[in-house]
Design a protein around this motif. Structure first.
Motif, PDB file in Angstrom:
ATOM      1  N   ASP A 113       0.826  -1.205   0.000  1.00 31.00           N
ATOM      2  CA  ASP A 113       0.000   0.000   0.000  1.00 31.00           C
ATOM      3  C   ASP A 113       0.862   1.258   0.000  1.00 31.00           C
ATOM      4  O   ASP A 113       0.582   2.208  -0.728  1.00 31.00           O
ATOM      5  CB  ASP A 113      -0.920   0.035   1.220  1.00 31.00           C
ATOM      6  CG  ASP A 113      -2.090  -0.924   1.106  1.00 31.00           C
ATOM      7  OD1 ASP A 113      -2.327  -1.467   0.006  1.00 31.00           O
ATOM      8  OD2 ASP A 113      -2.768  -1.121   2.130  1.00 31.00           O
ATOM      9  N   LYS A 114       1.929   1.252   0.791  1.00 30.25           N
ATOM     10  CA  LYS A 114       2.793   2.433   0.865  1.00 30.25           C
ATOM     11  C   LYS A 114       3.431   2.734  -0.478  1.00 30.25           C
ATOM     12  O   LYS A 114       3.494   3.890  -0.901  1.00 30.25           O
ATOM     13  CB  LYS A 114       3.869   2.242   1.934  1.00 30.25           C
ATOM     14  CG  LYS A 114       3.326   2.280   3.342  1.00 30.25           C
ATOM     15  CD  LYS A 114       4.437   2.099   4.350  1.00 30.25           C
ATOM     16  CE  LYS A 114       3.892   2.108   5.754  1.00 30.25           C
ATOM     17  NZ  LYS A 114       4.958   1.978   6.750  1.00 30.25           N
ATOM     18  N   TYR A 116       0.722   4.185  -2.902  1.00 26.85           N
ATOM     19  CA  TYR A 116       0.379   5.587  -2.655  1.00 26.85           C
ATOM     20  C   TYR A 116       1.544   6.523  -2.994  1.00 26.85           C
ATOM     21  O   TYR A 116       1.328   7.633  -3.472  1.00 26.85           O
ATOM     22  CB  TYR A 116      -0.088   5.790  -1.214  1.00 26.85           C
ATOM     23  CG  TYR A 116      -1.426   5.145  -0.955  1.00 26.85           C
ATOM     24  CD1 TYR A 116      -2.541   5.512  -1.696  1.00 26.85           C
ATOM     25  CD2 TYR A 116      -1.571   4.161   0.000  1.00 26.85           C
ATOM     26  CE1 TYR A 116      -3.771   4.921  -1.484  1.00 26.85           C
ATOM     27  CE2 TYR A 116      -2.804   3.555   0.226  1.00 26.85           C
ATOM     28  CZ  TYR A 116      -3.900   3.941  -0.528  1.00 26.85           C
ATOM     29  OH  TYR A 116      -5.111   3.350  -0.313  1.00 26.85           O
ATOM     30  N   TYR A 117       2.757   6.072  -2.777  1.00 29.12           N
ATOM     31  CA  TYR A 117       3.922   6.878  -3.140  1.00 29.12           C
ATOM     32  C   TYR A 117       3.974   7.063  -4.665  1.00 29.12           C
ATOM     33  O   TYR A 117       4.158   8.178  -5.160  1.00 29.12           O
ATOM     34  CB  TYR A 117       5.196   6.220  -2.627  1.00 29.12           C
ATOM     35  CG  TYR A 117       6.433   7.009  -2.930  1.00 29.12           C
ATOM     36  CD1 TYR A 117       6.782   8.098  -2.140  1.00 29.12           C
ATOM     37  CD2 TYR A 117       7.260   6.677  -3.998  1.00 29.12           C
ATOM     38  CE1 TYR A 117       7.921   8.839  -2.412  1.00 29.12           C
ATOM     39  CE2 TYR A 117       8.394   7.418  -4.274  1.00 29.12           C
ATOM     40  CZ  TYR A 117       8.726   8.493  -3.480  1.00 29.12           C
ATOM     41  OH  TYR A 117       9.844   9.222  -3.760  1.00 29.12           O
ATOM     42  N   ALA A 135       1.486   6.728  -6.757  1.00 25.59           N
ATOM     43  CA  ALA A 135       0.322   7.509  -7.179  1.00 25.59           C
ATOM     44  C   ALA A 135       0.553   8.997  -6.931  1.00 25.59           C
ATOM     45  O   ALA A 135       0.178   9.837  -7.756  1.00 25.59           O
ATOM     46  CB  ALA A 135      -0.924   7.042  -6.439  1.00 25.59           C
ATOM     47  N   GLY A 136       1.169   9.335  -5.819  1.00 27.69           N
ATOM     48  CA  GLY A 136       1.483  10.733  -5.529  1.00 27.69           C
ATOM     49  C   GLY A 136       2.444  11.316  -6.544  1.00 27.69           C
ATOM     50  O   GLY A 136       2.290  12.446  -7.005  1.00 27.69           O
ATOM     51  N   GLU A 139      -9.236   9.940  -6.158  1.00 26.30           N
ATOM     52  CA  GLU A 139      -9.503   9.913  -4.724  1.00 26.30           C
ATOM     53  C   GLU A 139     -10.746   9.073  -4.433  1.00 26.30           C
ATOM     54  O   GLU A 139     -10.744   8.270  -3.494  1.00 26.30           O
ATOM     55  CB  GLU A 139      -9.705  11.327  -4.188  1.00 26.30           C
ATOM     56  CG  GLU A 139      -8.442  12.141  -4.110  1.00 26.30           C
ATOM     57  CD  GLU A 139      -8.688  13.574  -3.680  1.00 26.30           C
ATOM     58  OE1 GLU A 139      -9.865  14.013  -3.635  1.00 26.30           O
ATOM     59  OE2 GLU A 139      -7.707  14.267  -3.389  1.00 26.30           O
ATOM     60  N   ILE A 169      -9.929   5.253  -4.857  1.00 27.18           N
ATOM     61  CA  ILE A 169      -9.172   4.603  -3.790  1.00 27.18           C
ATOM     62  C   ILE A 169      -9.834   4.765  -2.429  1.00 27.18           C
ATOM     63  O   ILE A 169      -9.277   4.368  -1.415  1.00 27.18           O
ATOM     64  CB  ILE A 169      -7.702   5.080  -3.735  1.00 27.18           C
ATOM     65  CG1 ILE A 169      -7.593   6.560  -3.438  1.00 27.18           C
ATOM     66  CG2 ILE A 169      -6.976   4.697  -5.011  1.00 27.18           C
ATOM     67  CD1 ILE A 169      -6.165   7.041  -3.218  1.00 27.18           C
TER      68      ILE A 169
END
Length: 49
Positions: free
Chosen positions: A3-4, A7-8, A10-11, A40, A43
């Motif tokens: 997950d981390k 999200y990294y 995706a950012g 947003e 997810i």
């Protein structure tokens, strides 16, 4: 992919999208903002600000 990491990544993708759209003008920038809002929702971050 954890997950981390997701999200990294995706950012980073969001940042690149906004930067490129900003250079192209108003319409692409507005479209990218809507796309980020849709992501947003996808997810599960709807209503979180």
């Amino acid at each position: 992919m954890s997950d981390k990491e997701f999200y990294y990544a995706a950012g980073g993708a969001a940042q690149c999208t906004i930067n490129e759209a900003y250079e192209e003008g108003c319409d692409p920038l507005n479209a990218s903002i809507v796309g980020i809002n849709l992501f947003e929702d996808f997810i599960g971050l709807e209503g979180v600000k």
